[in-house]
Structures are given as structure tokens and as C-alpha cells.
Design a protein around this motif. Structure first.
Motif, mmCIF file in Angstrom:
data_model
loop_
_atom_site.group_PDB
_atom_site.id
_atom_site.type_symbol
_atom_site.label_atom_id
_atom_site.label_comp_id
_atom_site.label_asym_id
_atom_site.label_seq_id
_atom_site.Cartn_x
_atom_site.Cartn_y
_atom_site.Cartn_z
ATOM 1 N N VAL A 29 0.824 -1.166 -0.355
ATOM 2 C CA VAL A 29 -0.035 0.137 -0.148
ATOM 3 C C VAL A 29 0.673 1.161 0.029
ATOM 4 C CG1 VAL A 29 -0.458 -0.018 2.330
ATOM 5 C CG2 VAL A 29 -1.965 1.063 0.962
ATOM 6 N N LEU A 73 -4.256 8.566 11.133
ATOM 7 C CA LEU A 73 -5.911 7.742 11.266
ATOM 8 C C LEU A 73 -6.319 7.718 9.885
ATOM 9 C CD1 LEU A 73 -7.284 6.746 14.001
ATOM 10 C CD2 LEU A 73 -8.912 8.238 13.403
ATOM 11 N N GLY A 74 -5.455 6.748 9.040
ATOM 12 C CA GLY A 74 -6.226 6.329 7.780
ATOM 13 C C GLY A 74 -6.759 4.978 7.892
ATOM 14 N N ARG A 75 -6.823 4.207 6.618
ATOM 15 C CA ARG A 75 -7.123 2.883 6.650
ATOM 16 C C ARG A 75 -6.711 2.026 7.742
ATOM 17 N NH1 ARG A 75 -6.330 4.114 0.734
ATOM 18 N NH2 ARG A 75 -4.216 3.993 1.347
ATOM 19 N N ILE A 76 -5.436 1.934 8.028
ATOM 20 C CA ILE A 76 -4.875 1.020 8.933
ATOM 21 C C ILE A 76 -5.049 1.719 10.437
ATOM 22 C CG2 ILE A 76 -2.698 -0.231 9.545
ATOM 23 C CD1 ILE A 76 -1.835 0.108 6.734
ATOM 24 N N ARG A 115 -3.362 15.029 9.058
ATOM 25 C CA ARG A 115 -3.364 16.177 8.611
ATOM 26 C C ARG A 115 -4.750 16.965 8.759
ATOM 27 N NH1 ARG A 115 -0.769 14.363 2.869
ATOM 28 N NH2 ARG A 115 -2.516 12.973 3.147
ATOM 29 N N ASN A 116 -5.795 16.161 8.703
ATOM 30 C CA ASN A 116 -7.254 16.681 8.658
ATOM 31 C C ASN A 116 -8.005 15.947 9.804
ATOM 32 O OD1 ASN A 116 -6.884 18.030 5.960
ATOM 33 N ND2 ASN A 116 -6.683 16.072 5.263
ATOM 34 N N LYS A 143 -11.141 13.893 11.363
ATOM 35 C CA LYS A 143 -12.129 13.066 11.033
ATOM 36 C C LYS A 143 -13.245 12.939 11.550
ATOM 37 C CE LYS A 143 -8.248 11.542 9.066
ATOM 38 N NZ LYS A 143 -7.782 12.193 7.780
ATOM 39 N N ILE A 145 1.494 5.282 12.008
ATOM 40 C CA ILE A 145 1.080 4.521 10.722
ATOM 41 C C ILE A 145 0.558 5.579 9.735
ATOM 42 C CG2 ILE A 145 -1.216 4.354 11.882
ATOM 43 C CD1 ILE A 145 0.713 1.795 9.264
ATOM 44 N N PRO A 156 1.977 7.475 5.796
ATOM 45 C CA PRO A 156 3.038 7.119 4.824
ATOM 46 C C PRO A 156 4.432 7.616 5.159
ATOM 47 C CG PRO A 156 0.803 8.262 3.980
ATOM 48 C CD PRO A 156 0.842 8.282 5.474
ATOM 49 N N GLY A 188 6.780 14.488 3.159
ATOM 50 C CA GLY A 188 5.807 15.041 4.063
ATOM 51 C C GLY A 188 5.883 14.498 5.656
ATOM 52 N N VAL A 234 5.132 1.265 12.852
ATOM 53 C CA VAL A 234 4.900 0.292 11.706
ATOM 54 C C VAL A 234 4.633 0.822 10.262
ATOM 55 C CG1 VAL A 234 3.722 -1.651 13.189
ATOM 56 C CG2 VAL A 234 2.383 0.311 12.322
ATOM 57 N N ASP A 237 8.935 -1.989 13.397
ATOM 58 C CA ASP A 237 8.899 -2.861 12.428
ATOM 59 C C ASP A 237 9.727 -2.639 11.214
ATOM 60 O OD1 ASP A 237 7.835 -5.209 10.897
ATOM 61 O OD2 ASP A 237 6.336 -3.948 9.881
ATOM 62 N N HIS A 285 10.231 -5.606 9.287
ATOM 63 C CA HIS A 285 9.412 -5.008 8.206
ATOM 64 C C HIS A 285 8.573 -6.202 7.663
ATOM 65 C CE1 HIS A 285 8.491 -1.630 5.179
ATOM 66 N NE2 HIS A 285 7.547 -2.517 5.478
HETATM 67 P P1 NDP Z 1 -3.815 5.921 4.466
HETATM 68 O O1 NDP Z 1 -3.605 7.050 3.251
HETATM 69 O O2 NDP Z 1 -5.231 5.347 4.605
HETATM 70 O O3 NDP Z 1 -3.541 6.851 5.903
HETATM 71 C C1 NDP Z 1 -2.855 7.535 6.167
HETATM 72 C C2 NDP Z 1 -2.786 8.479 7.113
HETATM 73 O O4 NDP Z 1 -1.602 9.200 7.453
HETATM 74 C C3 NDP Z 1 -3.960 9.525 6.965
HETATM 75 O O5 NDP Z 1 -4.468 9.712 8.120
HETATM 76 C C4 NDP Z 1 -3.228 10.696 6.690
HETATM 77 O O6 NDP Z 1 -3.799 11.798 7.264
HETATM 78 C C5 NDP Z 1 -2.029 10.662 7.492
HETATM 79 N N1 NDP Z 1 -1.019 11.344 7.080
HETATM 80 C C6 NDP Z 1 -0.385 11.719 6.039
HETATM 81 N N2 NDP Z 1 0.310 12.639 5.918
HETATM 82 C C7 NDP Z 1 0.699 13.199 7.282
HETATM 83 C C8 NDP Z 1 1.523 14.021 7.657
HETATM 84 N N3 NDP Z 1 2.238 14.699 7.008
HETATM 85 N N4 NDP Z 1 1.153 14.504 9.183
HETATM 86 C C9 NDP Z 1 0.284 13.637 9.881
HETATM 87 N N5 NDP Z 1 -0.493 12.710 9.230
HETATM 88 C C10 NDP Z 1 -0.195 12.349 8.027
HETATM 89 O O7 NDP Z 1 -2.741 4.808 4.371
HETATM 90 P P2 NDP Z 1 -2.842 3.375 4.967
HETATM 91 O O8 NDP Z 1 -3.431 3.516 6.418
HETATM 92 O O9 NDP Z 1 -3.463 2.531 4.184
HETATM 93 O O10 NDP Z 1 -1.278 3.180 5.140
HETATM 94 C C11 NDP Z 1 -0.443 3.887 5.993
HETATM 95 C C12 NDP Z 1 1.177 3.674 5.802
HETATM 96 O O11 NDP Z 1 1.349 2.550 6.366
HETATM 97 C C13 NDP Z 1 1.464 3.148 4.235
HETATM 98 O O12 NDP Z 1 1.647 4.359 3.424
HETATM 99 C C14 NDP Z 1 2.879 2.816 4.652
HETATM 100 O O13 NDP Z 1 3.996 3.525 4.630
HETATM 101 C C15 NDP Z 1 2.508 1.919 5.912
HETATM 102 N N6 NDP Z 1 2.574 0.238 5.947
HETATM 103 C C16 NDP Z 1 3.511 -0.323 6.743
HETATM 104 C C17 NDP Z 1 3.397 -1.666 6.343
HETATM 105 C C18 NDP Z 1 4.433 -2.417 7.034
HETATM 106 O O14 NDP Z 1 4.657 -3.718 6.815
HETATM 107 N N7 NDP Z 1 4.949 -2.175 8.264
HETATM 108 C C19 NDP Z 1 2.403 -2.394 5.616
HETATM 109 C C20 NDP Z 1 1.520 -1.273 5.336
HETATM 110 C C21 NDP Z 1 1.336 -0.113 5.043
HETATM 111 P P3 NDP Z 1 -4.971 12.551 6.527
HETATM 112 O O15 NDP Z 1 -6.163 11.635 6.363
HETATM 113 O O16 NDP Z 1 -5.549 13.611 7.368
HETATM 114 O O17 NDP Z 1 -4.616 12.966 4.882
#
Ligand code: NDP
Length: 307
Positions: A65, A142-145, A165-166, A168, A191, A193, A197, A219, A245, A268
Motif C-alpha cells: 500500500v 488515522l487512515g485505513r490502517i 493532517r485533517n 476526521k 502509521i 505514509p 511530508g 509500523v 517494524d 518489516h
Molecule cells: P492512508 O492513506 O489510508 O492513511 C494515512 C494517514 O496518514 C492519514 O490519516 C493521513 O492523514 C496521515 N498523514 C499523511 N501525511 C501526514 C502528515 N504529514 N502528518 C500527519 N499525518 C499524515 O494509508 P494506510 O493506512 O493504508 O497506510 C499507511 C502507511 O502504512 C502506508 O503508506 C505505509 O507506509 C505503511 N505500511 C506499513 C506496512 C508494514 O509492513 N509495516 C504495511 C502496510 C502499510 P489525512 O487523512 O488527514 O490525510
């Protein structure tokens, strides 16, 4: 059959399905103008120079992802669709976060070593650990994971806070300021990305705010945490524990981090179960096969959603 360039490892299940529709090419044996599709995993991504050398590339399908190893803005500019595997791994990665949290709180590695070494036979009862019940957990992203993690924490009567960032539409308390949230939390779980950023948003100040009894779980991506500041905070007791991780320079993990007893370290493996990797592999392949069939994909990254 069109040529598909493979970058990084794929499973046999994926290879079998892909080989029925594409000629699979490796990095040491391909003709740039013939490549129309790329399959890559989250770690490998695609080098920007290589992307620029593939004039007929249409789709980069990522097995994972997180796509910080692919320049999705540049791909979109070139009309190349980048896809990833959202949602199918939410529960697994959330479980990995909880696993690290429980392992830190209940000192699983220390107590396992106590039994294995035979020290229990002469040393008496193991030292007490901490209860994970009734803790305050700040989720960074607080995204999908992140939402799946919040739900999985409910049985421990956890108070959930979050920073993103925003704001919910959820019942948890939102913090615009990460340091303030760390100050009010027993545990921080990262959790978000990776990428510029979120580069080292968990810095020395955030870790100090989390405090000597605090636990940091990461993670997300190693780049999100200032690893040198983390080592110093753990060594000096400014931060209590860390469950990690992901690391800044995988698979290299600093010796100083490996030597610390107040850490639990995983290679990882957030999504790395047979079941979840199979679902991720299926979606990675489905994106490519659907594009061959009708020019559309199932799960484009947001930067490419308009293509
Ligand atoms: P989502 O896009 O659903 O969620 C990301 C969240 O991070 C959102 O709530 C977003 O906020 C927030 N975010 C983004 N940029 C910032 C910032 N600059 N400051 C604060 N918050 C921020 O992604 P997923 O939940 O699907 O996945 C998240 C990440 O987890 C992946 O991108 C990957 O890096 C990592 N991952 C790690 C794995 C592992 O093996 N350890 C496996 C899978 C994923 P907002 O909603 O407000 O934009």
C-alpha cells in the motif's frame, strides 16, 4: 504478449498468473521501448531514471500500500498509472502494531529469554511487567490502517487519540499538534505514509513529550522517526520502550538499537502473513490484468486517480 518488467520479489502465485498474460522481463534483460507494464514491490519501487527510459510504460503496479519508493506525481505527469494494494492488509498491519505493543508492555522477549536460558530455575519469579489495560494511545495517521488499529485496541479499554493532517468524523480526540498528543499519551503508534511530508515528524521533542514511561510503536516507515534521537532517548531513559517494524536504512539496523533491551524489533513484516500477502498479490495482478482487458485499474494511488 506485452512485456512486463519485474522489479523486486513477487510470489509464485503472482508469477503464474502474470506469465499467462505477459512476457516477464528482469532488470538485466529487457528492451525499454517494449515495456508497457511494471510490477514492483513497496520496498523496490522504481528508479526515476528508469521510469524516464520507458517511453511506452502505462502502468506501475505496486505490491504493497505504501508507494513512497515511486514518484507518483512524476508518473502522473507522464500519463503512467500507479496502483497499490489498499485495504486488504489493514487488519494484518494493525495486528502487527498490537503485537509490538503487547510485547513491549509484557516484556515478552525478556521473559522468553529468562525461561530459555534456564535462569528461572535459580532466579525465582520474573520481574513484574506493565498492564496494557486502560492506556491512552495516540495514533499518528488515522487512515485505513490507523482506524483498524483503533478498533483492535477497544478490548483493552484504550482511550484513543489521533493526529493526522485533517480532522476526521470519529469519536476519538484530534490533535493538530503531535507533541501535545505525545504529552497526553502512554503510547504513540505511527502509521502514516513515508516520504518528505512525514520525514522525522517523530523527533526528539515528540519522544521527550511521550516520556520515560512512554512506548513508541512504528509500523509506518523508518523515515517517520528520527532514529538517532530515538536511540538517544531510549539509552538515556527519556523514552521507555520502542516496538519497531521499520527502520531508516533497512535492512541495516544500527548496532546501538539492536543492543537496547527496551526494544522489540521486527524485520518489516507488518503485512507478511501467507493469507495477507496472497490477497495483496492477487490485487497487484488484478490491476495489471484489468488494464490489459479494458484500460482501467482497480486501485490507483490518489495522484493517478484522474488518469
Ligand atoms: P492512508 O492513506 O489510508 O492513511 C494515512 C494517514 O496518514 C492519514 O490519516 C493521513 O492523514 C496521515 N498523514 C499523511 N501525511 C501526514 C502528515 N504529514 N502528518 C500527519 N499525518 C499524515 O494509508 P494506510 O493506512 O493504508 O497506510 C499507511 C502507511 O502504512 C502506508 O503508506 C505505509 O507506509 C505503511 N505500511 C506499513 C506496512 C508494514 O509492513 N509495516 C504495511 C502496510 C502499510 P489525512 O487523512 O488527514 O490525510
Amino acid at each position: 504478449m506485452p512485456d512486463l518488467l519485474q522489479i523486486g520479489g513477487i510470489t509464485e502465485e503472482m508469477r503464474t498468473r502474470l506469465a499467462a498474460a505477459f512476457t516477464i522481463r528482469q532488470l538485466d534483460d529487457f528492451e525499454p521501448e517494449k515495456i508497457t507494464h511494471v510490477v514492483t514491490n513497496g520496498h523496490a519501487g522504481i528508479d526515476p531514471d528508469l521510469m524516464a527510459r520507458l517511453p511506452n510504460l502505462k502502468v506501475i503496479s505496486g505490491y504493497g500500500v505504501g508507494y513512497d519508493a515511486v514518484d507518483a506525481d512524476e508518473a502522473a505527469r507522464r500519463g503512467i498509472i500507479v496502483t497499490h494494494t489498499p485495504n486488504v492488509l489493514n487488519e494484518e498491519v494493525a495486528t502487527t502494531a498490537i503485537l509490538l505493543l503487547l510485547a513491549c508492555y509484557r516484556e515478552v522477549l525478556r521473559d522468553d529469554a529468562y525461561v530459555r536460558s534456564g535462569a528461572w530455575e535459580t532466579g525465582g519469579n520474573a520481574a513484574l511487567t506493565r498492564s496494557v489495560d486502560n492506556q491512552t494511545v495516540g495514533i499518528v495517521g488515522l487512515g485505513r490502517i490507523g482506524q483498524a488499529i483503533a478498533e483492535k485496541l477497544a478490548p483493552w479499554n484504550t482511550k484513543v487519540l489521533y493526529h493526522a493532517r485533517n480532522r476526521k468524523d470519529v469519536a476519538y480526540r484530534y490533535y493538530e499538534n503531535l507533541t501535545e498528543m505525545a504529552h497526553d499519551s502512554d503510547v504513540l503508534i505511527c502509521i502514516t505514509p513515508g516520504g518528505p511530508g512525514t520525514h522525522q515528524i517523530v523527533n526528539a521533542e515528540v519522544m521527550e513529550a511521550l516520556g520515560s514511561k512512554g512506548t513508541l510503536i512504528n509500523v509506518s516507515r523508518g523515515s517517520v522517526v528520527d532514529e538517532q534521537a530515538l536511540i538517544e532517548a531510549l539509552e538515556t531513559g527519556k523514552l521507555g520502550w520502542a516496538g519497531l517494524d521499520v527502520f531508516e536504512n533497512e535492512p541495516q539496523v544500527p548496532e546501538a538499537l539492536r543492543a537496547l533491551p527496551n526494544t522489540v524489533l521486527l524485520p518489516h513484516v507488518g503485512s507478511a502473513t501467507v493469507e495477507t500477502r496472497s490477497a495483496m498479490g492477487a490485487l497487484t495482478v488484478d490491476n495489471l490484468l484489468q488494464h490489459l482487458k479494458d484500460g482501467t485499474v482497480i486501485s490507483a494511488v490518489p495522484e493517478c486517480a484522474h488518469l
